[in-house]
Motif scaffolding. Sequence first.
Motif: not given
Length: 233
Positions: A144-148, A171-172, A177-179
């Motif tokens: 589970r990851v968050d913005i930033g 790798g992106k 989603g967006r990185q």
Amino acid sequence: QTHLVVTTLASQEEFKMGRRPARCYRYQKNKPYIKSRYCRGVPESKIRIYDVGNKAASVDLFPFVAHLVCDEKQQISSEALEACRVAVNKYLTKHVGKDAYHIKVRAHPFHVLRANKMLSCAGADRLSSGMRHSYGKPIGVAARVDIGQILVSVRAKDQNEKFVIEAIRRGKFKFAGRQKILKSLKWGFTKYPRQEYVALRKSGDLAADGNIVKVHNRRGLLEKSVLYQSGQE
């Protein structure tokens, strides 16, 4: 007899059923659900190695660092993390050599994903229970990851900057989603900006300790103190 044949077919069909696409588990909809003594039988995470490359390289050897930073609040499956690690590692091994970088995967998949297994064969409607007892069985794990939040960090020499950024860009594509790819102003995996790091290393306040630095705590015998010997204190 007909009923028995249908049941056998159904069990075979259920056994052959593949994993759901990761798009089904992209968003953080439920509470964190981790492996515990109550939640057993969780499949092993696909990513087992989080540090790749020359992980034992001295902190002074690799000053340049780039990060892959998540720009969405979402879930990333362990399969995607492993695919990203492999892609970055393969590109860097080919272009800069296996001892010229250190990759660290920073997101860890602890959240257990569930699926309510349904039968999808002929006559399944008579056998399946629909939404009765619909609490699913564990089918995988995700982070589970968050913005930033930093997903992957790579340290290397300054001359390999363009290869590191291209490797992270490749790798992106393994993530939904967006990185964003960010170049760090700090020295290696330390918390010190470059100029400050160089000054503190020269003064003896910081000492290299493998791939991290140790701060001089000003304790112990004076004859063993680097600061005292160099006339700093």
